[in-house]
Enzyme design. Structure first.
Site, PDB file in Angstrom:
ATOM      1  N   SER A 555      -1.395  -3.986   9.525  1.00 35.44           N
ATOM      2  CA  SER A 555      -0.641  -5.160   9.929  1.00 35.44           C
ATOM      3  C   SER A 555      -1.126  -5.613  11.308  1.00 35.44           C
ATOM      4  O   SER A 555      -2.296  -5.944  11.470  1.00 35.44           O
ATOM      5  CB  SER A 555       0.855  -4.850   9.905  1.00 35.44           C
ATOM      6  OG  SER A 555       1.604  -6.034   9.937  1.00 35.44           O
ATOM      7  N   ASP A 640       2.103  -9.760  -0.426  1.00 38.06           N
ATOM      8  CA  ASP A 640       2.473  -9.509   0.963  1.00 38.06           C
ATOM      9  C   ASP A 640       3.009 -10.793   1.587  1.00 38.06           C
ATOM     10  O   ASP A 640       2.321 -11.809   1.627  1.00 38.06           O
ATOM     11  CB  ASP A 640       1.246  -9.009   1.735  1.00 38.06           C
ATOM     12  CG  ASP A 640       1.587  -8.466   3.107  1.00 38.06           C
ATOM     13  OD1 ASP A 640       2.654  -8.802   3.644  1.00 38.06           O
ATOM     14  OD2 ASP A 640       0.770  -7.697   3.651  1.00 38.06           O
ATOM     15  N   HIS A 675       3.656  -5.806   1.425  1.00 39.45           N
ATOM     16  CA  HIS A 675       3.152  -5.334   2.710  1.00 39.45           C
ATOM     17  C   HIS A 675       3.049  -3.812   2.799  1.00 39.45           C
ATOM     18  O   HIS A 675       2.130  -3.288   3.421  1.00 39.45           O
ATOM     19  CB  HIS A 675       4.064  -5.849   3.826  1.00 39.45           C
ATOM     20  CG  HIS A 675       3.464  -5.813   5.189  1.00 39.45           C
ATOM     21  ND1 HIS A 675       2.335  -6.527   5.520  1.00 39.45           N
ATOM     22  CD2 HIS A 675       3.824  -5.144   6.319  1.00 39.45           C
ATOM     23  CE1 HIS A 675       2.034  -6.318   6.796  1.00 39.45           C
ATOM     24  NE2 HIS A 675       2.916  -5.479   7.299  1.00 39.45           N
TER      25      HIS A 675
END
Length: 703
Positions: A555, A640, A675
């Site tokens: 991320s 995501d 995610h």
């Protein structure tokens, strides 16, 4: 649609038949180029792969490209399938597959979750009055997941009388949760439901639900609703400031509902007595830019954790009847060395969670005598925090403790006698001796002289030869502190002679609020240079060398991976970049994307020239250039909602045209997750085995 996408592969990409045949010399896909020009502040950017963006995630050409990349990745990794399976079986063999969480008491019931061998998801249960009572199953996620590739539980809220359960589920990975209400006396689902629910709380009347829902485009939690079971749903507040999200909670004594509007720097709390569900939420203190505050309640008194008085927070007490500042009584003063993370409030005690010198601390306060004491921990690096403490009128406090070599352990601590009981330590099946491993807390020196904490873990007996295979992990954003926790999976690396290190770099919160501020906005590059300094330290101290050093981040940590690889491609042998935020300019210039506007306070607003120029200078996608790069595995997920799949996909497509080395570059897309990757525990373990295989084989550790 997936079948159709496969038939259209040739339209988008050039894929050698060797990919499909999985020969020993596969050829990577080549994405088509469709130049798109963006101009702002006198700067021109050309994006040749913008076409890979598909907000609906249904474009057959895009899916075809992602599937072609997956096929190429599988082809490259095919010779290592035996090692991948070996790693999977190793890691699976350490897990107690049929297991039980520590039960906690709430409203006359003991609640817990359990897992069963062969089942992907936990089962949520309770027992009435005693742990010897018969089990009542509340939710079996395995049943809810039947026929679905993804399943996640969000909210889980039981009404005060124990008769009703409100919970939310996401079956796509897009973190889009749907509300369900279950009558626990009949086992039936009620017709009451809602979409895009991010927070759920009951009022004390056992029939009124308060919900926070998100905007369907930006996914910003922005509306507070009141819903009466079997009746109407009414909007009672909208947070219109795009920098803020709305959250909902209930004080630990259950007396008040708290709706919190919060940005990265500022917050504002609204409160409503839980016994007055038809009443009006009132603002406790109007928002003041740069000041966050959080509230708890006890005996007609607010306990307010606030930055009014210092960045690292202090705690004050104020009467509910007149909480104005002139009536504040200081409970815990501000300290520039100690950051207050959380306040756990009980009938007679408070437990403060703080961070000092980068380590987490627990301090107990007796609210009647005024005395306090600290709970101490023996290891050099660890993580600790409150566990589930659902009861208010109790002298027992539960906390969870673990370290890189100590499995997660839940303790019950007597706040009066100071006696503590280990309720459960996660079992490492097959036997585990923590004495065979070493964890150290070290400090690297950044370019400006700042000392950067490093946690280093390895198997006892390892010698500092300068040639040890090493994995260095980093994040460094949003003030989030990376916990020094335990992973039984990681033993598969340590047992093969690898070192695992965590760089607690600026931009995170390990050393307080100032630590975060020194790594955000116009000082973001400190995050990258800190990480490089940590890598150089490990090399200088002969833990490893550039040709044996791998790095990993996800991320915002994927932004870190891209930035440091662009800055120092010579320093690393392997890069694992998970759901990486690498297309900084396009994302932060698009206010319609989830998270963008609220993150102006973290990265800057590129609509302003100074911020644009600074972000442009480090954005990984925009700063790729011709040259040599490390071996790289880039992992993403189609659904995501936080870092869209097209960022890593574009990054890999462009990098393929610029890299001049023969090192491997792989893109792996989970086409049915979000995610966090796969939701099922066995599927997640398979994903870990895959990237461990890539890591080990690229470092030459194949055994």
């Amino acid at each position: 649609m997936r079948y159709l996408a496969c038939t259209l592969t040739a339209v988008v990409v050039t894929v050698s038949l060797s990919v499909m045949a999985q020969t020993t010399h596969p050829t990577p896909p080549t994405a088509k180029k469709e130049p798109r020009v963006f101009e702002l502040h006198g700067d021109k950017r050309v994006d040749e792969y913008f076409w890979l963006r598909d907000d609906k995630r249904q474009n057959p050409e895009v899916i075809a490209y992602l599937e072609a990349e997956n096929a190429y990745t599988e082809s490259v990794m095919a010779p290592h399938k035996a090692l991948e399976e070996k790693l999977y079986q190793e890691m699976l063999g350490r897990i107690k597959e049929t297991d039980l969480s520590v039960p906690y008491k709430y409203g006359g019931f003991f609640y817990y979750s359990r897992t069963e061998q062969g089942k992907q998801y936990p089962i949520y249960c309770r027992k009435k009055g005693s742990l010897e009572a018969s089990e009542e199953m509340l939710i079996d996620l395995n049943q809810l997941a039947e026929g679905k590739a993804f399943m996640a539980l969000g909210a889980f809220a039981v009404s005060d009388d124990g008769r009703l359960l409100a919970y939310t589920t996401d079956d796509s990975g897009y973190r889009q949760y749907r509300l369900h209400v279950k009558d626990l006396t009949t086992g039936q689902l009620l017709p009451d439901t809602a979409e895009r629910v991010t927070s759920v709380e009951w009022a004390a009347d056992n029939r009124t639900l308060f919900l926070v829902v998100e905007d369907p485009v930006t996914k910003r939690s922005n509306k507070l609703l009141r819903h009466t079971l079997g009746g109407a749903t009414v909007e009672i507040f909208e947070e219109k400031d795009e920098l803020y999200n709305l959250g909902l909670g209930r004080t630990n004594d259950r007396q008040y509902l708290i709706a919190l509007s919060i940005s990265a720097t500022t917050s504002e709390a609204r409160y409503l007595p839980s016994r007055q569900p038809d009443g009006e939420f009132r603002v406790l203190f109007p928002r003041v830019d740069g000041i966050r505050y959080f509230v708890e309640h006890r005996r007609d008194e607010w306990f307010i954790t606030t930055q009014d008085g210092g960045k690292n927070f202090r705690v004050v007490r104020a009467p509910v009847a007149n909480p104005a500042k002139e009536n504040w009584r200081e409970f815990v003063p501000h300290s520039p060395r100690v950051k207050i993370d959380a306040l756990n409030l009980f009938a007679k005690h408070a437990v403060l969670e703080t961070r000092e010198d980068g380590l987490e601390r627990l301090t107990v306060f007796d609210l009647e005598s005024g005395k306090s004491h600290r709970i101490t921990f023996p290891e050099a690096a660890y993580t600790v925090g409150g566990a589930t403490n659902a009861e208010f009128d109790t002298t027992k406090f539960r906390y969870a403790y673990e370290s890189p070599i100590t499995p997660r352990s839940v303790y019950e601590y007597d706040l009066d006698t100071r006696a503590q009981t280990l309720l459960k330590q996660n079992e490492v099946v097959g036997g585990y001796d923590k004495g065979q491993y070493v964890t150290k807390r070290l400090f690297a020196t950044a370019a400006d002289g700042t000392k950067i904490p490093l946690t280093v873990t390895y198997k006892k007996g390892l010698k500092r030869t300068g040639k040890n295979p090493t994995l260095l992990y980093g994040y460094g954003s949003y003030g989030i502190s990376i916990p020094d926790g335990f992973s039984s999976n990681r033993l598969s690396l340590l047992n093969r002679g690898m070192i695992f290190a965590v760089a607690h770099i600026r931009g995170g919160g390990e050393m307080g609020e100032e630590w975060h501020e020194q790594g955000k906005m116009m000082r973001k590059k400190n995050t990258f240079t800190d990480f490089i300094a940590c890598a150089e330290f490990l090399i200088k101290e002969k833990y490893t060398s550039p040709d044996r050093l791998a790095i990993q981040g996800g991320s915002a940590g994927g932004l870190l991976m891209g930035a440091v690889t662009n800055l120092r491609p010579d320093l690393f042998r392997v890069v694992i970049s998970q759901v990486p935020f690498v297309d900084v300019m396009n994302t932060m210039l698009d206010a319609t994307l989830p998270l963008t506007t609220g993150e102006y306070i973290e990265w800057g607003n590129p609509n302003e020239k100074a911020a644009y120029d600074y972000m442009r200078s480090y954005s990984p996608y925009d700063n790729l250039k011709s040259g040599d790069y490390p071996s790289m595995l880039v992992i993403t997920a189609l659904n995501d909602s936080q870092v869209a799949y097209w960022e890593p996909a574009k990054y890999v497509a462009r990098l393929r045209t610029l890299k001049r080395d023969q090192n491997v570059l792989l893109l792996k897309t989970n086409l049915s997750a979000g995610h966090g990757g796969a939701s099922g525990r066995y599927d997640a373990l398979r994903e870990t085995a895959f990237y461990y295989t890539f890591l080990l084989t690229q470092l030459g550790v194949e055994k």
